[in-house]
Design a protein around this motif. Structure first.
Motif, PDB file in Angstrom:
ATOM      1  N   ASN A   1       0.847  -1.214   0.000  1.00 12.05           N
ATOM      2  CA  ASN A   1       0.000   0.000   0.000  1.00 12.05           C
ATOM      3  C   ASN A   1       0.867   1.242   0.000  1.00 12.05           C
ATOM      4  N   THR A   2       1.927   1.182   0.792  1.00 15.46           N
ATOM      5  CA  THR A   2       2.811   2.345   0.862  1.00 15.46           C
ATOM      6  C   THR A   2       3.454   2.612  -0.497  1.00 15.46           C
ATOM      7  N   ILE A   3       3.888   1.571  -1.127  1.00 14.10           N
ATOM      8  CA  ILE A   3       4.540   1.734  -2.447  1.00 14.10           C
ATOM      9  C   ILE A   3       3.551   2.294  -3.465  1.00 14.10           C
ATOM     10  N   GLN A   4       2.312   1.803  -3.453  1.00 16.84           N
ATOM     11  CA  GLN A   4       1.314   2.297  -4.411  1.00 16.84           C
ATOM     12  C   GLN A   4       0.991   3.753  -4.158  1.00 16.84           C
ATOM     13  N   SER A   5       0.965   4.140  -2.910  1.00  9.58           N
ATOM     14  CA  SER A   5       0.687   5.554  -2.567  1.00  9.58           C
ATOM     15  C   SER A   5       1.800   6.459  -3.056  1.00  9.58           C
ATOM     16  N   SER A   6       3.051   5.987  -2.870  1.00 12.56           N
ATOM     17  CA  SER A   6       4.174   6.800  -3.360  1.00 12.56           C
ATOM     18  C   SER A   6       4.162   6.930  -4.877  1.00 12.56           C
ATOM     19  N   ILE A   7       3.747   5.852  -5.548  1.00  8.24           N
ATOM     20  CA  ILE A   7       3.682   5.905  -7.023  1.00  8.24           C
ATOM     21  C   ILE A   7       2.634   6.898  -7.485  1.00  8.24           C
ATOM     22  N   SER A   8       1.471   6.886  -6.817  1.00  4.41           N
ATOM     23  CA  SER A   8       0.397   7.809  -7.194  1.00  4.41           C
ATOM     24  C   SER A   8       0.820   9.252  -6.967  1.00  4.41           C
ATOM     25  N   SER A   9       1.483   9.495  -5.862  1.00  3.47           N
ATOM     26  CA  SER A   9       1.926  10.871  -5.558  1.00  3.47           C
ATOM     27  C   SER A   9       2.963  11.340  -6.586  1.00  3.47           C
ATOM     28  N   SER A  10       3.886  10.463  -6.915  1.00 11.08           N
ATOM     29  CA  SER A  10       4.919  10.856  -7.881  1.00 11.08           C
ATOM     30  C   SER A  10       4.314  11.084  -9.269  1.00 11.08           C
ATOM     31  N   SER A  11       3.282  10.297  -9.557  1.00 16.94           N
ATOM     32  CA  SER A  11       2.641  10.473 -10.863  1.00 16.94           C
ATOM     33  C   SER A  11       1.924  11.811 -10.931  1.00 16.94           C
TER      34      SER A  11
END
Length: 891
Positions: free
Chosen positions: A238-248
């Motif tokens: 979940n943490t990794i997916q959240s970071s990906i969304s923020s970076s996107s």
């Protein structure tokens, strides 16, 4: 009917399609045209058959497979039989075999049970039995294909047969060696199975280390679950997916521009790398306009090989566009292919292009837009139609000219060739130029040079060639034999050439018949060089023979026309020393006949390339020559008859030959009329001499002249001519005898009783009575006229006249009622003198009439008989000149 053909020998006895074989046997045909069928393993091979002799035929096999009979069919013997068979097989093409098609060099599965051979092109495999093959060089005595029809001895094939393999490679190996080979195979299989267990034994340490590592990882995972719980990985995810969304969200614009730049860069790279494919549509159009179809074929083939199996949409779209362009080019080329005139090389180039493009485009969607065609066969049919159209155009053009010239007052300018002659030349040139093109195109097609996906049609091609030649011959017949009825020809082909024509046009055309024959022979010679089947050449040869016969007949008809006008050239000059009375007329006839025979020999009789002797091969020609010679001789006899009866009106009056009744012969103007220095009677004698000469020797000599020039002996024609001449001689002789004899006999009775003479009151004075003297003088005049012209006619003319005189004397004596002694002596003296003087020209009938007259007069005493004999002796001395005439017979 001849015996059936029998095939007893064949060389070679097997081979692939197209093998050249020599067939031997018996009764295989009497000539090339007698061969009408040849089947090898069920395939029709007549087109390639070359008849050599009744015991030999050379042919090429068809696309058959397996064993089969060789069946020969002839017209004379029917369907034959075969004592041997030919085996046809299809060869397997590999990478080391020369072939006109591409062979896929896929890797071959070896006998290593699943392992791939590292050298795919090495098809030579070691013996799987591990045995030496030395000593197995001898070939198995039987054909293995017959034992295993569905098998194969190749280890790499799916239908591999162990029995085939053993017979082919180990038929000489002992049974013990084969068992050793079986043990060798088993050991190899067992070694394959033991390979996995031995691998584990040799790597036991490594396997144990792997097991220890797996156990350590398992214990660590259990400790982490106790310390951090079982959802640690889910929180991390979940943490990794959240970071990906923020970076996107932060770098969306940057990433979009980067993606666009990457896609553009990739597109440019693709365009640059595959520039050939993307420029191909324009390149195809440009090369099509320039006619550089070889470049189109190469580029399209390259594109299909590189991108045909690629699933990239842009490549597929470009290829679809290229397929559409290629499809349009194929349609355009096919239309251009059937447009004539054009050279055979141009058509070959277009055919090869169409075949290559069709093969490359066979598996594409665009291929459905243009149905599969056989371009080579379409080109052949187009040339056949163009040949027929050219024939019709020439016929229509020249027949219209001929019709217009017939309607006009003049047939054409002086020295200008008749339209029919020019038409014959045109037809022969068309056939000599176009039929070889069709034949060469067909030969390239059946040889495989131009063959497409469709099967060849040898039967249809043969029909095209035969039809073209037959039509040429029909058009030539319609022009050459136009004076005859051609309804049968018109029912076969729509020929619009008018039949008939004026007599002047016919005569003008017949002069050019040898030239028409020369045109046909030139075309025939050009077609012979093509090595056409004998059946096709026989059609033209038949036409040539017909024209030769017709030409020969025209020469004789022209000669007959000249002979019919010979009466205009008669000069009544004697020309034969051994036959007096014969004029120059027979020598003129001989000259005309010799000129005709020389012309016929030079034009018609001498055979040229592949022509037969006209007289030996055609009974019609012999009958025609015999009939024409008979017409010549009859026409000559008619000329003699015309000359014999060519008299003036004055000549028709009956002459008076009596000198006692006051009308001497010299006063008859009709018989003093002269024609070229000869009287009518003398001309009649010349005609009789001509008839006799023709019957005895001249007509037989004319027959020998025919033989001298190579013609058959015209015995029937000569016999018919002699019969006609003999009949004419009899008629003319009867006319002449009647003309000379009737007046002479008619004067005997008036001369006998002139001055009231009576036989019962006469006193014998030792002289001859005037009537007997006059009768003798008249006969001397006739004798003199005949002897002057032709002494050979003396007997033929004088014998019937003397017979008539004797008959008249016997009649007159029998009518006398009473003779006194002086009358008996006087009558005996008169009749005995005439009897003795005319003895040489008296036949049996005349002699019987003289004897009858003397018998009627009665017997005389010995003294009277002595007196009669003395008187006759004196009178004969006085008339010695007259009597001497009758002692020369002229023979």
């Amino acid at each position: 009917m001849a015996p059936q053909p029998v095939v007893t020998g064949l060389s070679p006895k097997e081979g692939p399609p197209g093998t050249r074989i020599t067939i031997r046997g018996e009764f295989l045909g009497t000539r090339p045209s007698d061969l009408i069928g040849l089947s090898i393993c069920g395939c029709d091979c007549l087109l390639s058959a070359e008849w050599k002799s009744p015991n030999k035929i050379i042919a090429h096999t068809g696309p058959a497979k397996g064993k089969g009979d060789i069946i020969v069919t002839t017209i004379s013997g029917g369907i034959g039989t075969s004592t041997i068979q030919f085996r046809a097989y299809h060869e397997t093409i590999g990478p080391m075999k020369e072939s006109a098609v591409w062979v896929e060099e896929s890797s071959i599965q070896s006998l290593a049970w699943g392992r791939r051979n590292m050298a795919p092109v090495g098809y030579t495999q070691e013996d799987p039995l591990g045995l030496s093959i030395e000593g197995n060089d001898k070939k198995f005595p039987e054909d293995i294909r017959d034992i295993f029809p569905e098998g194969n001895g190749d280890l790499s094939q799916e239908n591999f047969s162990p029995g085939w393999f053993l017979l082919e490679n180990h038929h000489a190996t002992s049974f013990e060696d084969l068992k050793a080979g079986l043990a060798y195979i088993k050991r190899k299989v067992e070694s394959q199975k033991e390979g996995q267990l031995s691998f584990l034994k040799s790597n036991a340490g490594s396997v144990l280390d792997q097991l220890d590592t797996l156990m350590t990882i398992r214990s660590k995972i259990k400790e982490d679950n106790k310390l951090f719980g079982s959802d640690t990985l889910k929180d991390l995810e979940n943490t990794i997916q959240s970071s990906i969304s923020s970076s996107s969200e932060i770098f969306r614009d940057v990433l979009e521009r980067r993606e666009k730049a990457d896609s553009t860069r990739a597109a440019l790279t693709t365009l640059n790398r595959h520039k050939f494919l993307f420029c191909l549509p324009n390149s195809v159009d440009r090369c099509a306009e320039a006619g550089e179809y070889d470049i189109i074929v190469n580029d399209y083939s390259r594109a299909r090989n590189l991108f045909g199996k690629v699933d990239i949409p842009i490549f597929c779209k470009v290829l679809e566009e290229v397929d559409i362009r290629i499809l349009n080019i194929r349609r355009k080329l096919h239309q251009q292919l059937v447009q004539l005139p054009q050279s055979v090389e141009q058509q070959k180039k277009i055919i090869k292009t169409l075949i290559n493009l069709e093969i490359q485009q066979a598996d594409t969607k665009a291929a459905d837009g243009f149905q599969a065609v056989d371009p080579a066969w379409d080109a052949i049919e187009a040339r056949a139609k163009y040949l027929e159209a050219t024939f019709k155009k020439a016929c229509s053009q020249y027949s219209l000219k001929d019709a217009n010239s017939e309607k006009s007052k003049y047939g054409g300018e002086i020295g200008e060739l008749p339209n029919r002659v020019v038409f014959c030349e045109e037809i022969c040139e068309i056939a000599a130029s176009q039929l070889p093109d069709i034949w060469r195109l067909g030969q390239a097609y059946f040889a495989g040079e131009l063959r497409g996906a469709s099967d060849p049609k040898p039967g249809d091609f043969k029909k095209i060639i035969l039809t073209g030649i037959e039509k040429m011959c029909v058009y030539l017949r319609s022009a050459i034999f136009y004076a005859f009825d051609h309804r049968s020809i018109r029912s076969m082909f729509p020929i619009t050439w008018p039949t008939g024509g004026s007599t002047q046009a016919l005569s003008q055309f017949l002069v050019y018949l040898p030239q028409c024959l020369r045109f046909i022979r030139i075309a025939y010679a050009s077609l012979i060089q093509l090595d056409l089947p004998s059946e096709a050449l026989d059609i033209i040869q038949k036409l040539i023979d017909e024209v030769r016969i017709f030409c020969l007949s025209s020469f004789f008809k022209r000669a007959i026309d000249k002979i019919k006008k010979l009466n205009e050239s008669e000069t009544w000059v004697f020309s034969v020393e051994d036959f007096p009375g014969v004029t120059v007329l027979p020598s003129v006839l001989e000259k005309i006949i010799v000129e005709t025979l020389e012309e016929g020999q030079n034009v018609c009789m001498n055979p040229e390339i592949r022509e037969n002797n006209l007289m030996d091969a055609h009974p019609d020609a012999q009958r025609e020559v015999s009939q024409r010679l008979q017409d010549m001789l009859i026409a000559f006899c008619n000329v003699i008859e015309l000359l014999a009866y060519q008299i003036n009106e004055e000549d028709a009056h009956t002459p008076i030959v009596s000198q006692l009744i006051g009308f001497p012969n010299a006063n008859q103007d009709g018989f003093s009329c002269r024609y070229s220095g000869l009287s009518w009677e003398q001309r009649m004698l010349c005609c009789l001499a001509n008839c006799l000469y023709c019957d005895k020797s001249f007509f037989s000599y004319i027959g020998s002249v025919f033989v001298k020039f190579g013609y058959p002996t015209p015995k029937a024609a000569v016999d018919s001519g002699r019969t006609h001449a003999n009949l004419l001689f009899s008629n003319l002789l009867e006319t002449y005898v009647e003309h000379k004899g009737d007046p002479l006999v008619g004067t005997i009775e008036p001369s006998m009783y002139i001055g009231h003479f009576q036989w019962n009151t006469v006193e014998f004075n030792g002289k001859l009575r005037p009537y007997a003297q006059e009768c003798c003088d008249n006969l001397v005049g006739v004798y003199s006229e005949i002897f002057t012209i032709s002494p050979l006619l003396l007997h033929a003319i004088l014998e019937p006249i003397v017979q008539t005189v004797a008959e008249e004397l016997a009649r007159l004596v029998s009518c006398v009622q009473d003779f006194n002694k002086g009358g008996v002596i006087q009558a005996n003296v008169d009749i005995r003198l005439l009897r003795d003087a005319l003895k040489l020209f008296s036949n049996d009938t005349a002699k019987s009439y003289f004897a009858e007259a003397l018998e009627v007069i009665g017997t005389v005493s010995a003294d009277d008989n002595r007196k009669i004999e003395d008187t006759l002796k004196v009178i004969k001395e006085q008339m010695s000149l007259q009597i001497l005439c009758f002692s020369i017979d002229g023979l």
